[in-house]
Write a protein that holds these residues in place. Structure first.
Motif, PDB file in Angstrom:
ATOM      1  N   SER A 162      12.850   4.886   0.862  1.00 33.39           N
ATOM      2  CA  SER A 162      11.442   4.806   0.504  1.00 33.39           C
ATOM      3  C   SER A 162      11.123   5.865  -0.722  1.00 33.39           C
ATOM      4  CB  SER A 162      10.549   5.167   1.832  1.00 33.39           C
ATOM      5  OG  SER A 162       9.208   5.005   1.291  1.00 33.39           O
ATOM      6  N   ALA A 163      11.796   7.052  -0.829  1.00 38.57           N
ATOM      7  CA  ALA A 163      11.463   8.159  -1.768  1.00 38.57           C
ATOM      8  C   ALA A 163      12.229   7.689  -2.945  1.00 38.57           C
ATOM      9  CB  ALA A 163      12.011   9.448  -1.262  1.00 38.57           C
TER      10      ALA A 163
ATOM     11  N   ALA B 294      14.191  -4.032  13.717  1.00 42.58           N
ATOM     12  CA  ALA B 294      12.932  -3.138  13.284  1.00 42.58           C
ATOM     13  C   ALA B 294      11.603  -3.930  13.268  1.00 42.58           C
ATOM     14  CB  ALA B 294      13.297  -2.792  11.880  1.00 42.58           C
ATOM     15  N   GLU B 295      10.731  -3.294  13.546  1.00 40.75           N
ATOM     16  CA  GLU B 295       9.609  -3.767  13.662  1.00 40.75           C
ATOM     17  C   GLU B 295       8.773  -3.931  12.429  1.00 40.75           C
ATOM     18  OE1 GLU B 295       6.489  -5.606  15.728  1.00 40.75           O
ATOM     19  OE2 GLU B 295       8.229  -4.576  16.768  1.00 40.75           O
ATOM     20  N   ALA B 296       9.349  -4.914  11.282  1.00 36.94           N
ATOM     21  CA  ALA B 296       8.803  -5.003   9.901  1.00 36.94           C
ATOM     22  C   ALA B 296       9.353  -6.531   9.690  1.00 36.94           C
ATOM     23  CB  ALA B 296       9.385  -4.177   9.089  1.00 36.94           C
TER      24      ALA B 296
ATOM     25  N   GLU C 233       7.158  -3.419   4.072  1.00 32.19           N
ATOM     26  CA  GLU C 233       6.796  -3.048   5.060  1.00 32.19           C
ATOM     27  C   GLU C 233       7.777  -1.966   5.746  1.00 32.19           C
ATOM     28  OE1 GLU C 233       4.335  -6.880   7.139  1.00 32.19           O
ATOM     29  OE2 GLU C 233       5.793  -5.775   8.376  1.00 32.19           O
ATOM     30  N   LEU C 234       8.987  -2.358   5.857  1.00 36.82           N
ATOM     31  CA  LEU C 234      10.038  -1.703   6.349  1.00 36.82           C
ATOM     32  C   LEU C 234      10.045  -0.165   5.849  1.00 36.82           C
ATOM     33  CD1 LEU C 234      12.714  -1.863   8.223  1.00 36.82           C
ATOM     34  CD2 LEU C 234      14.093  -2.000   6.095  1.00 36.82           C
ATOM     35  N   LEU C 235       9.925  -0.088   4.409  1.00 37.28           N
ATOM     36  CA  LEU C 235      10.114   1.139   3.790  1.00 37.28           C
ATOM     37  C   LEU C 235       8.763   1.949   3.720  1.00 37.28           C
ATOM     38  CD1 LEU C 235      12.717   0.479   0.906  1.00 37.28           C
ATOM     39  CD2 LEU C 235      13.067   1.128   3.073  1.00 37.28           C
ATOM     40  N   SER C 236       7.742   1.392   3.977  1.00 42.86           N
ATOM     41  CA  SER C 236       6.380   1.997   4.049  1.00 42.86           C
ATOM     42  C   SER C 236       5.974   2.475   5.445  1.00 42.86           C
ATOM     43  CB  SER C 236       5.359   0.779   3.571  1.00 42.86           C
ATOM     44  OG  SER C 236       5.481   0.477   2.387  1.00 42.86           O
ATOM     45  N   TYR C 237       6.296   1.846   6.331  1.00 43.26           N
ATOM     46  CA  TYR C 237       5.912   2.242   7.616  1.00 43.26           C
ATOM     47  C   TYR C 237       6.922   2.684   8.518  1.00 43.26           C
ATOM     48  CZ  TYR C 237       1.901  -0.940   6.431  1.00 43.26           C
ATOM     49  OH  TYR C 237       0.978  -1.411   5.969  1.00 43.26           O
TER      50      TYR C 237
END
Ligand SMILES: [Zn+2]
Length: 414
Positions: A342-343, A387-389, A394-398
């Motif tokens: 994400s970073a 994963a809950e995405a 979404e995966l990388l944000s939450y």
């Protein structure tokens, strides 16, 4: 026994044969109903055996175990003892050095256990931690952190496999007494021969010794190299030359290499080409590097990160690492490769579809460490995660909750 995972998504980049696996293509993902027989994935299907147990997944995402190639579990979670963080690399080294007075067995174990719990919750299957070695102490003595982290690695084997890599200054490996002793210890404990190099005087001798010792003891190599800007840093070039000259067959992973940002044109092309030919992998560490590099007064106007994109374009194996977590080198963070990816999205200007970059924290990271990359369709269902995405943004944000697929399959019906 058949199971049907109704409505799941698999990142296409993490499938070895996406077309054979099937599913509907959208945004770098394959969507559909995934059929499992016993522990084996049969692929997406439109029809299924009548006896299949149906598990509704509501669009959630299947992931392989994530791979974390670069941590410092001896330093993690010390930030509460370091109120004056915020200097450059050398200030961080000095601050962390002073904190070593607090590194009792209990302190080291407690912090390492916390990191391992975070890695497990993140769905990490394999991680590598560097361990400070020498740094003002007698380099022929095994640091206490090495012994404690070795015990932790033993305790966690099979849940999160933890590799350890020693981290002396490259000068120390050049020492005819210390170098062979350290290499022998790595061989004895299944470790990786590592070192850091930032313009050290005896770096050429040190790299020569590292390759010679790695060959003699059958070790992989992992260097912190050129973690600084300026055109005079030549560690990466020395490593590439040494790897080509010796024909070393083990894996060589180079982390940081921020100095590549100061190279361009023919010099950059020649170095990246040499790395590709030598099979040297490159690991970018976005959080620590962005935090420490180009520090001066005011707002930084340089981006402290290695040239991962140009390296990948010419065939260098590339990956991302988390590096420091809540210590003198980076005051924030968590042990989660998805947080690191994400970073990296803004740091490296990663482009769509973001699903294409997941190998940087899974299959490519494994290859960079000399481990066998495992794609979703090559793994048993019991090794996978859900994963809950519904999308990779979404995966990388939450950074959502991840559960082992085996827990879902084993859950009672209803
Ligand atoms: Zn590091």
């Amino acid at each position: 026994m058949f199971h049907l995972l109704r409505n799941v998504a698999c990142p296409e980049s993490l499938l070895s044969s996406p077309d054979r696996f099937g599913g509907e293509r959208r945004d770098g993902l394959r969507h559909g109903d995934l059929l499992i027989h016993d522990d084996r994935l049969l692929g997406f299907t439109r029809s299924h055996p009548a006896e299949a147990r149906i598990l509704s997944c509501d669009g959630r995402m299947v992931l392989p175990p994530l791979i974390e190639p670069h941590l410092h579990l001896d330093k993690a979670y010390t930030i509460h003892r370091l109120p004056d963080f915020g200097g450059d690399l050398l200030s961080a080294i000095n601050a962390q050095e002073a904190d070593k007075a607090n590194w009792t067995d209990g302190d080291l174990r407690l912090r390492a256990e916390r990191a391992m719990q975070e890695l497990l919750a993140a769905g990490v299957g394999l991680a590598r931690s560097h361990v400070d070695w020498g740094h003002g102490a007698d380099p022929t003595r095994v640091p206490r952190a090495w012994d404690i982290l070795s015990e932790v690695a033993q305790d966690w084997r099979g849940r999160v496999d933890l590799q350890l890599s020693c981290l002396p200054a490259i000068d120390i490996l050049a020492d005819p007494d210390a170098g062979p002793r350290i290499a022998a210890r790595m061989a004895q404990s299944g470790g990786v021969l590592g070192a850091w190099c930032l313009g050290h005087d005896r770096r050429a001798e040190g790299f020569a010794a590292a390759f010679r010792l790695a060959e003699e003891f059958g070790l992989n190599l992992d260097f912190h190299v050129d973690e600084g800007q300026g055109r005079d840093l030549d560690g990466l070039r020395l490593i590439a030359d040494m790897a080509l000259r010796t024909g070393f067959k083990g894996s060589v992973l180079c982390g940081h290499a921020v100095s590549l940002m100061d190279m361009d044109g023919d010099a950059l092309s020649r170095l990246l080409d040499a790395m590709a030919r030598a099979g040297i992998a490159l690991c970018a560490l976005p959080t620590t590097n962005l935090f420490l590099q180009s520090r001066g007064t005011g707002t930084p106007d340089r981006r402290g990160i290695t040239r991962l994109i140009e390296a990948a374009e010419v065939g260098v194996q590339t990956c991302l690492g988390t590096d420091n977590v809540q210590d003198a080198f980076f005051p924030l963070g968590r042990h989660d490769p998805l947080a690191t990816l994400s970073a990296a999205v803004p740091a490296l200007h990663l482009t769509a579809p973001l699903a294409a970059h997941l190998p940087l924290v899974s299959t490519r990271a494994a290859a960079a460490m000399g481990a066998r990359p495992a794609h979703i369709d090559q793994l048993p269902a019991s090794a996978l995660w859900l994963a809950e995405a519904r999308t990779v943004p979404e995966l990388l944000s939450y950074l959502p909750h991840r559960v082992p697929l085996r827990d879902i399959i084993a859950a009672p019906a209803g």
